[in-house]
Design an enzyme around this catalytic site. Structure first.
Site, PDB file in Angstrom:
ATOM      1  N   SER A 310       0.826  -1.205   0.000  1.00 26.74           N
ATOM      2  CA  SER A 310       0.000   0.000   0.000  1.00 26.74           C
ATOM      3  C   SER A 310       0.865   1.262   0.000  1.00 26.74           C
ATOM      4  O   SER A 310       1.575   1.535  -0.958  1.00 26.74           O
ATOM      5  CB  SER A 310      -0.944  -0.048   1.199  1.00 26.74           C
ATOM      6  OG  SER A 310      -1.977   0.879   1.072  1.00 26.74           O
ATOM      7  N   GLU A 321      11.026   5.890  -9.395  1.00 25.77           N
ATOM      8  CA  GLU A 321      10.748   6.412 -10.730  1.00 25.77           C
ATOM      9  C   GLU A 321      11.110   7.881 -10.892  1.00 25.77           C
ATOM     10  O   GLU A 321      11.163   8.374 -12.016  1.00 25.77           O
ATOM     11  CB  GLU A 321       9.287   6.141 -11.081  1.00 25.77           C
ATOM     12  CG  GLU A 321       9.000   4.642 -11.191  1.00 25.77           C
ATOM     13  CD  GLU A 321       7.589   4.319 -11.613  1.00 25.77           C
ATOM     14  OE1 GLU A 321       6.805   5.265 -11.893  1.00 25.77           O
ATOM     15  OE2 GLU A 321       7.245   3.120 -11.681  1.00 25.77           O
ATOM     16  N   LYS A 335      -0.517  -3.985  -3.417  1.00 24.84           N
ATOM     17  CA  LYS A 335      -1.789  -3.461  -2.911  1.00 24.84           C
ATOM     18  C   LYS A 335      -1.847  -1.978  -3.239  1.00 24.84           C
ATOM     19  O   LYS A 335      -1.111  -1.191  -2.675  1.00 24.84           O
ATOM     20  CB  LYS A 335      -1.893  -3.686  -1.397  1.00 24.84           C
ATOM     21  CG  LYS A 335      -2.999  -2.887  -0.708  1.00 24.84           C
ATOM     22  CD  LYS A 335      -4.372  -3.310  -1.173  1.00 24.84           C
ATOM     23  CE  LYS A 335      -5.455  -2.697  -0.312  1.00 24.84           C
ATOM     24  NZ  LYS A 335      -5.574  -1.246  -0.438  1.00 24.84           N
TER      25      LYS A 335
END
Length: 406
Positions: A310, A321, A335
């Site tokens: 999560s 990224e 998740k």
């Protein structure tokens, strides 16, 4: 954050069945579960359920089995299972009325976080908390719970599993677990009071045991309202101590508050996208980093694994990224949904998936997870045996990066 939101955040620790520690809970409006027989067929005739119930009550061969509460619970479970979404969950009134001590951040149970696999429907351990009965018993992320007290979990909902596993301090529960390598073991745990953790630090040492003053280690075990300020304070202390590199450990972090996750990301990012929310109907909303973080120039490595879920996955993806950090470890849990809570007229609640999170590059997290830049196969099993194969790699990477920067 309101006491209700903090209460919901704490439910991720095997106290109430909030699937996967969904980040970004929102309080919805009340919803009545009642339905009349005259609803009509347009848009779906839920009055048909009443008709079936009345027919069973009048004609079924075993009238003692016509238990209104049992049948209603079964109907609700069937309705939600038809969605194929393990994160949309009904919480019965008794379960919803339970909570944690929002002052001390404690609860009673085994201290593990569970999820339901969206494909196999198996009940899976996401992560045990540090110092918990689950961790002391050697339970690992990815363990599948085959049975509870000898009763097989096949066909159970996440709610049913949590109701059977949780319990008061001092009571016992026996779990039959299947490891990721296929081995099966039976563990009896004594439930205890578990402290909900947040930020932990420890010295970084080399192979000889000498402390490496130039490196700092910080573990985020949960995203709570307090996490960003606690972490900001620790980061300032780290920089004042002369440390020039940071190891951020997210391997036991099941997520938590979305607001806290974003604020933590802002500590490390001066610009760029943190995440994209895909809302109902496909609408997208980007969350971008704000300048002025306390550690935007501190070289760092992030440790991840199956226990990273999560919010931990959102943070890991944002740092990876945006080329802010290297990820070392194993693939994360996968998740990536945001859930809204609707309090029901019977005192229960419905957790509804209302959105999904994408990484800054637009990649789906849900059911996929985040791949590390430097894979460490078998890391989770070795951690359970008291050996950490990822930490030396993190130290090596940071020392090389710092040497190149001189």
């Amino acid at each position: 954050m309101s006491s209700l939101r903090l209460f919901l955040l704490a439910l991720v620790v095997l106290l109430l069945p909030v699937a996967g520690g969904a980040i970004g809970f929102r309080l919805g409006t009340d919803w009545s579960a009642s339905s009349s027989a005259g609803d009509g067929a347009q848009g779906g005739d839920f009055g048909l359920l009443r008709e079936i119930y009345d027919t069973l009550r009048a004609n079924y061969v075993d009238p003692d089995k016509i238990d209104p509460e049992l049948l209603r619970s079964g109907a609700i479970d069937g309705l939600l299972q038809a969605l194929g979404d393990p994160h949309t969950i009904y919480i019965d009134p008794q379960s919803y009325s339970l909570g944690v001590d929002v002052i001390s951040g404690t609860f009673e149970g085994i201290g593990a976080r569970v999820e339901q696999d969206p494909i196999t429907r198996a009940i899976v351990i996401v992560t045990p908390f540090r110092g918990s009965p689950a961790e002391r018993a050697g339970i690992q992320p990815g363990d599948v719970i085959l049975a509870v007290n000898g009763e097989r979990t096949e066909g159970w909902t996440l709610t049913q599993a949590v109701q059977r596993i949780r319990g008061p301090r001092g009571s016992q529960v026996t779990l039959t677990l299947q490891r990721r390598d296929g081995t099966v073991r039976e563990i009896t745990l004594t439930r205890d009071t578990v402290v909900v953790p947040t930020v932990v630090t420890q010295p970084v040492t080399d192979d000889s045991g000498a402390t490496l003053q130039e490196l700092a280690y910080v573990e985020l075990q949960q995203f709570t309202e307090q996490t960003p300020s606690d972490l900001a304070r620790i980061l300032r202390e780290v920089k004042q101590s002369g440390a020039r590199g940071l190891i951020l450990d997210l391997r036991r972090n099941p997520g938590g508050s979305l607001e806290a996750t974003i604020r933590v990301a802002d500590l490390f990012l001066d610009s760029g996208t943190i995440l994209t929310e895909v809302e109902r109907g496909g609408r997208q909303r980007q969350v971008r980093a704000q300048p002025g973080g306390d550690a935007t120039d501190l070289p760092m490595v992030v440790l991840v694994g199956p226990g990273s879920a999560s919010g931990a996955e959102v943070l890991a993806a944002a740092l990876k990224e945006n080329q802010r950090a290297v990820l070392i470890g194993e693939k994360t849990f996968g998740k990536g949904t945001v859930n809204q809570i609707h309090e029901l007229s019977n005192g229960g609640a419905l957790f509804v998936t209302v959105g999904r999170w994408l990484t800054p590059n637009g990649e789906l997290i849900e059911g996929v997870g985040i791949e590390p830049d430097v894979p460490v196969p078998g890391m989770t099993e070795q951690l359970a045996q008291g050996h950490d194969p990822a930490l030396p790699l993190a130290v090596q990477h940071l020392r090389q990066a710092l040497a190149l920067a001189r």
